[in-house]
Design a protein around this motif. Structure first.
Motif, PDB file in Angstrom:
ATOM      1  N   PHE A 115       0.881  -1.173  -0.069  1.00 32.17           N
ATOM      2  CA  PHE A 115      -0.098  -0.124   0.018  1.00 32.17           C
ATOM      3  C   PHE A 115       0.919   1.214   0.103  1.00 32.17           C
ATOM      4  N   LYS A 116       0.355   2.217  -0.277  1.00 31.77           N
ATOM      5  CA  LYS A 116       1.208   3.429  -0.417  1.00 31.77           C
ATOM      6  C   LYS A 116       0.978   4.079   1.041  1.00 31.77           C
ATOM      7  N   LEU A 117       2.052   4.412   1.455  1.00 32.17           N
ATOM      8  CA  LEU A 117       2.309   5.004   2.883  1.00 32.17           C
ATOM      9  C   LEU A 117       2.851   6.499   2.818  1.00 32.17           C
ATOM     10  N   SER A 118       2.489   7.067   4.056  1.00 25.96           N
ATOM     11  CA  SER A 118       2.837   8.401   4.142  1.00 25.96           C
ATOM     12  C   SER A 118       4.130   8.894   4.559  1.00 25.96           C
ATOM     13  N   CYS A 119       4.939   7.646   5.094  1.00 27.16           N
ATOM     14  CA  CYS A 119       6.485   7.946   5.390  1.00 27.16           C
ATOM     15  C   CYS A 119       7.239   7.632   4.202  1.00 27.16           C
ATOM     16  N   GLU A 120       8.511   8.119   4.540  1.00 24.72           N
ATOM     17  CA  GLU A 120       9.534   7.745   3.292  1.00 24.72           C
ATOM     18  C   GLU A 120       9.887   6.071   3.303  1.00 24.72           C
ATOM     19  N   VAL A 121       9.707   5.675   2.266  1.00 25.05           N
ATOM     20  CA  VAL A 121       9.968   4.205   2.138  1.00 25.05           C
ATOM     21  C   VAL A 121      11.206   3.716   1.200  1.00 25.05           C
ATOM     22  N   VAL A 122      12.004   2.913   2.060  1.00 31.47           N
ATOM     23  CA  VAL A 122      13.365   2.783   1.476  1.00 31.47           C
ATOM     24  C   VAL A 122      13.320   1.135   1.138  1.00 31.47           C
ATOM     25  N   THR A 123      13.290   0.586   0.082  1.00 30.46           N
ATOM     26  CA  THR A 123      13.265  -0.701  -0.077  1.00 30.46           C
ATOM     27  C   THR A 123      14.785  -1.533  -0.454  1.00 30.46           C
ATOM     28  N   PHE A 124      15.282  -2.313   0.768  1.00 32.17           N
ATOM     29  CA  PHE A 124      16.448  -2.974   0.447  1.00 32.17           C
ATOM     30  C   PHE A 124      16.426  -4.285  -0.371  1.00 32.17           C
ATOM     31  N   VAL A 125      17.297  -4.109  -1.537  1.00 30.55           N
ATOM     32  CA  VAL A 125      17.237  -5.529  -2.267  1.00 30.55           C
ATOM     33  C   VAL A 125      18.462  -6.001  -2.226  1.00 30.55           C
ATOM     34  N   GLN A 126      18.473  -7.174  -1.500  1.00 30.41           N
ATOM     35  CA  GLN A 126      19.891  -7.823  -1.335  1.00 30.41           C
ATOM     36  C   GLN A 126      20.165  -8.738  -2.542  1.00 30.41           C
ATOM     37  N   ASN A 127      19.327  -9.212  -3.324  1.00 34.23           N
ATOM     38  CA  ASN A 127      19.578 -10.122  -4.683  1.00 34.23           C
ATOM     39  C   ASN A 127      19.146  -9.294  -5.782  1.00 34.23           C
TER      40      ASN A 127
END
Length: 129
Positions: free
Chosen positions: A88-100
């Protein structure tokens, strides 16, 4: 406001090693960070750093995504430590860590495995939305 590290699917391997190192840094530097972790890891994380414990299962995962949506206003930043952005779209800043890196770029040798191909194409599509 603090930061939330969302890692409900991390239980072993390289992801666990990185998560334990991150927890150690948070403790050492006394940062304002909370962790949303798998229930099997509750002994590895001090209770004051735990935001919520996650149980396995697809329905539980959906429940936790809804919980993120409801509670994101309590956090300035969200680190998705599970290779996937939030549903879902969130109101906070989102950082997605992609290890692979294979999630985003697939080598020709993987095209012969239908499950790998389907999973990687789906994840690649999600990241490009």
């Amino acid at each position: 406001m603090s930061t939330l590290v969302y890692a409900p699917t991390i239980t072993s391997g390289g992801g666990l090693t990185l998560l334990i190192d991150l927890i150690a840094e948070v403790k050492l530097k006394e940062l304002d960070v909370k962790f949303f972790i798998h229930e099997n890891l509750k002994e590895k994380v001090p209770s004051e750093l735990i935001f919520e414990l996650a149980k396995p299962g697809l329905l539980n995962r959906l429940k936790y995504e809804i919980s993120l949506k409801r509670n994101c206003h309590n956090f300035k930043k969200l680190l998705m430590f599970c290779n996937l952005p939030p549903c879902f779209k969130l109101s906070c800043e989102v950082v997605t860590f992609v290890q692979n890196r294979l999630i985003l770029q697939m080598h020709r040798s993987h095209y012969g495995h239908p499950k790998v191909l389907l999973r990687n194409k789906l994840l690649s599509f999600i990241f490009h939305l």
